[in-house]
Design a protein around this motif. Structure first.
Motif, PDB file in Angstrom:
ATOM      1  N   GLY A  12       0.604  -1.424   0.017  1.00 51.46           N
ATOM      2  CA  GLY A  12      -0.220  -0.092  -0.292  1.00 51.46           C
ATOM      3  C   GLY A  12       0.974   1.386   0.125  1.00 51.46           C
ATOM      4  O   GLY A  12       0.064   2.521  -0.401  1.00 51.46           O
ATOM      5  N   ILE A  13       2.394   1.389  -0.007  1.00 48.26           N
ATOM      6  CA  ILE A  13       3.225   1.833  -0.239  1.00 48.26           C
ATOM      7  C   ILE A  13       3.987   2.591  -1.842  1.00 48.26           C
ATOM      8  O   ILE A  13       4.197   1.610  -1.880  1.00 48.26           O
ATOM      9  N   THR A  14       3.232   3.606  -1.973  1.00 52.71           N
ATOM     10  CA  THR A  14       3.983   4.293  -2.865  1.00 52.71           C
ATOM     11  C   THR A  14       4.587   5.419  -2.962  1.00 52.71           C
ATOM     12  O   THR A  14       3.924   6.347  -3.346  1.00 52.71           O
ATOM     13  N   ILE A  15       5.606   5.074  -3.183  1.00 54.27           N
ATOM     14  CA  ILE A  15       6.831   6.572  -3.272  1.00 54.27           C
ATOM     15  C   ILE A  15       6.684   6.732  -4.325  1.00 54.27           C
ATOM     16  O   ILE A  15       7.692   6.098  -5.423  1.00 54.27           O
ATOM     17  N   THR A  16       6.885   8.239  -4.736  1.00 54.53           N
ATOM     18  CA  THR A  16       6.890   9.029  -6.125  1.00 54.53           C
ATOM     19  C   THR A  16       8.370   9.917  -5.672  1.00 54.53           C
ATOM     20  O   THR A  16       8.370  10.739  -4.227  1.00 54.53           O
ATOM     21  N   VAL A  17       9.216  10.407  -6.690  1.00 57.05           N
ATOM     22  CA  VAL A  17      10.656  10.865  -6.174  1.00 57.05           C
ATOM     23  C   VAL A  17      10.165  12.278  -8.059  1.00 57.05           C
ATOM     24  O   VAL A  17       9.958  11.865  -8.759  1.00 57.05           O
ATOM     25  N   THR A  18      10.350  13.220  -7.060  1.00 51.70           N
ATOM     26  CA  THR A  18       9.920  14.464  -8.062  1.00 51.70           C
ATOM     27  C   THR A  18      11.548  15.027  -7.938  1.00 51.70           C
ATOM     28  O   THR A  18      12.297  14.955  -7.268  1.00 51.70           O
ATOM     29  N   GLY A  19      11.747  16.457  -8.908  1.00 51.99           N
ATOM     30  CA  GLY A  19      13.652  16.704  -8.866  1.00 51.99           C
ATOM     31  C   GLY A  19      12.964  18.064  -9.990  1.00 51.99           C
ATOM     32  O   GLY A  19      12.404  17.915 -10.647  1.00 51.99           O
ATOM     33  N   THR A  20      14.106  18.339  -9.618  1.00 56.83           N
ATOM     34  CA  THR A  20      14.258  20.280 -10.571  1.00 56.83           C
ATOM     35  C   THR A  20      16.177  19.679 -11.484  1.00 56.83           C
ATOM     36  O   THR A  20      16.770  19.074  -9.930  1.00 56.83           O
ATOM     37  N   VAL A  21      15.938  19.663 -11.829  1.00 56.65           N
ATOM     38  CA  VAL A  21      17.431  19.729 -13.226  1.00 56.65           C
ATOM     39  C   VAL A  21      18.467  20.889 -13.581  1.00 56.65           C
ATOM     40  O   VAL A  21      17.053  21.811 -13.709  1.00 56.65           O
ATOM     41  N   THR A  22      19.772  20.959 -12.948  1.00 54.64           N
ATOM     42  CA  THR A  22      20.528  22.506 -13.388  1.00 54.64           C
ATOM     43  C   THR A  22      21.181  21.786 -14.238  1.00 54.64           C
ATOM     44  O   THR A  22      21.964  20.545 -13.993  1.00 54.64           O
ATOM     45  N   HIS A  23      21.293  21.976 -15.749  1.00 49.17           N
ATOM     46  CA  HIS A  23      21.988  21.810 -16.793  1.00 49.17           C
ATOM     47  C   HIS A  23      23.125  22.189 -16.511  1.00 49.17           C
ATOM     48  O   HIS A  23      23.419  22.580 -16.370  1.00 49.17           O
ATOM     49  N   ASN A  75      11.186   2.052   6.016  1.00 47.77           N
ATOM     50  CA  ASN A  75      11.472   0.173   6.011  1.00 47.77           C
ATOM     51  C   ASN A  75      11.975   0.261   4.763  1.00 47.77           C
ATOM     52  O   ASN A  75      11.550  -1.266   4.790  1.00 47.77           O
ATOM     53  N   GLY A  76      12.529   0.705   3.715  1.00 47.59           N
ATOM     54  CA  GLY A  76      13.336   0.127   3.111  1.00 47.59           C
ATOM     55  C   GLY A  76      12.312  -0.174   2.184  1.00 47.59           C
ATOM     56  O   GLY A  76      12.602  -0.484   0.418  1.00 47.59           O
ATOM     57  N   CYS A  77      11.097   1.007   1.736  1.00 44.43           N
ATOM     58  CA  CYS A  77      10.096   0.863   0.279  1.00 44.43           C
ATOM     59  C   CYS A  77      10.897   1.847  -0.666  1.00 44.43           C
ATOM     60  O   CYS A  77      11.551   2.521   0.260  1.00 44.43           O
ATOM     61  N   LEU A  78      11.424   1.378  -1.410  1.00 44.57           N
ATOM     62  CA  LEU A  78      12.147   2.622  -2.768  1.00 44.57           C
ATOM     63  C   LEU A  78      10.757   2.830  -3.492  1.00 44.57           C
ATOM     64  O   LEU A  78      10.002   1.891  -3.677  1.00 44.57           O
ATOM     65  N   GLY A  79      10.922   3.754  -4.456  1.00 39.66           N
ATOM     66  CA  GLY A  79      10.815   4.261  -5.848  1.00 39.66           C
ATOM     67  C   GLY A  79      11.502   4.906  -6.222  1.00 39.66           C
ATOM     68  O   GLY A  79      12.709   5.630  -5.785  1.00 39.66           O
ATOM     69  N   SER A  80      11.239   5.946  -7.349  1.00 36.17           N
ATOM     70  CA  SER A  80      12.594   6.020  -8.029  1.00 36.17           C
ATOM     71  C   SER A  80      11.745   6.819  -9.684  1.00 36.17           C
ATOM     72  O   SER A  80      10.869   6.906 -10.059  1.00 36.17           O
ATOM     73  N   ALA A  81      13.034   7.428  -9.617  1.00 36.71           N
ATOM     74  CA  ALA A  81      12.670   8.427 -11.336  1.00 36.71           C
ATOM     75  C   ALA A  81      13.638   8.990 -12.409  1.00 36.71           C
ATOM     76  O   ALA A  81      15.010   8.740 -11.344  1.00 36.71           O
ATOM     77  N   SER A  82      13.764   8.966 -13.579  1.00 37.33           N
ATOM     78  CA  SER A  82      15.048   9.464 -14.072  1.00 37.33           C
ATOM     79  C   SER A  82      14.970  10.648 -14.343  1.00 37.33           C
ATOM     80  O   SER A  82      13.147  11.757 -15.257  1.00 37.33           O
ATOM     81  N   PHE A  83      15.565  10.995 -14.463  1.00 35.69           N
ATOM     82  CA  PHE A  83      16.445  12.306 -15.162  1.00 35.69           C
ATOM     83  C   PHE A  83      17.493  11.947 -15.703  1.00 35.69           C
ATOM     84  O   PHE A  83      18.244  11.475 -15.738  1.00 35.69           O
ATOM     85  N   THR A  84      17.395  13.926 -16.827  1.00 36.89           N
ATOM     86  CA  THR A  84      18.199  13.695 -18.165  1.00 36.89           C
ATOM     87  C   THR A  84      18.901  15.380 -18.300  1.00 36.89           C
ATOM     88  O   THR A  84      18.069  16.270 -18.263  1.00 36.89           O
ATOM     89  N   LEU A  85      20.152  15.766 -17.935  1.00 38.81           N
ATOM     90  CA  LEU A  85      21.351  16.491 -17.916  1.00 38.81           C
ATOM     91  C   LEU A  85      21.355  17.081 -18.858  1.00 38.81           C
ATOM     92  O   LEU A  85      21.870  15.778 -19.856  1.00 38.81           O
ATOM     93  N   THR A  86      21.406  17.921 -19.983  1.00 37.58           N
ATOM     94  CA  THR A  86      22.092  18.249 -21.216  1.00 37.58           C
ATOM     95  C   THR A  86      22.824  19.383 -21.323  1.00 37.58           C
ATOM     96  O   THR A  86      22.669  20.246 -20.983  1.00 37.58           O
TER      97      THR A  86
END
Length: 205
Positions: A12-23, A75-86
């Protein structure tokens, strides 16, 4: 007595990852950054590209590339997100202009024409002719009449082109050829015994 497995703490745990990038600010630079935050649980640590986990979601000194940020709760629950720097586009705002001085072939069919090209709008130019290999000089010699494309490339790979036309002189310009002739009439009642002798002046051959 039955001892059962403990419940899955991540059910029942959903971890969402968001972020800001600096190229990165320069091509090949390593001053990019990702600042990630997670939601859906608590007590997060963060990892970049499967590296060691750390308390902060801030990752700095990054070059251009693809990155995966993983967030792990207490508790060791994971969430991930991908980011691209250009990298920045090194040709943005760069306009390369090619100009040239041309010398036409001196006669029809000869290959002694030339193009001396220069470029402006940047620095570190190399030049090519009709899409050939680049060279340090913008001078191209041994050219026949025709249309040529000169390309210029700066040190960052930004390019500009221009077309130039070489023309051979008209070999008939100013030449007037005059034909004169003398005739000998045929004898009456006999066929095919007349003649005509023609001469030309004003040229040769």
């Amino acid at each position: 007595f039955t001892v059962s497995n403990p419940p899955n703490p991540c059910t029942g745990i959903t971890i969402t990852v968001t972020g800001t990038v600096t190229h990165p600010t320069t091509v090949g630079g390593t001053n990019g950054a990702i600042s990630a935050t997670a939601a859906g649980s608590s007590n997060y640590t963060y990892s970049i590209n499967s590296g060691a986990f750390q308390a902060s979601g801030n990752f700095t000194n990054l070059p251009a590339g693809a990155y995966t940020i993983i967030a792990k709760d207490g508790n060791g629950c994971l969430g991930s997100a991908s980011f691209t720097l250009t990298d920045p586009n090194p040709c943005a705002g760069v306009t390369i202009t090619v100009t040239a001085t041309t010398v036409n072939p001196t006669s029809s069919g000869s290959s002694n024409g030339s193009i001396s090209a220069t470029a402006s709008g940047s620095t570190g130019f190399t030049y090519n002719l009709n899409g050939g290999a680049y060279q340090a000089s913008g001078n191209f010699t041994g050219l026949a009449a025709g249309v040529y494309t000169v390309g210029a490339k700066n040190g960052s790979g930004c390019t500009g082109t221009a077309n130039f036309t070489l023309t051979a002189p008209n070999p008939c310009a100013g030449v007037t050829i005059t034909v004169t002739n003398s005739t000998v009439g045929n004898t009456p009642c006999q066929s095919n015994n007349g003649s005509l002798t023609a001469t030309a002046s004003g040229g040769t051959g």
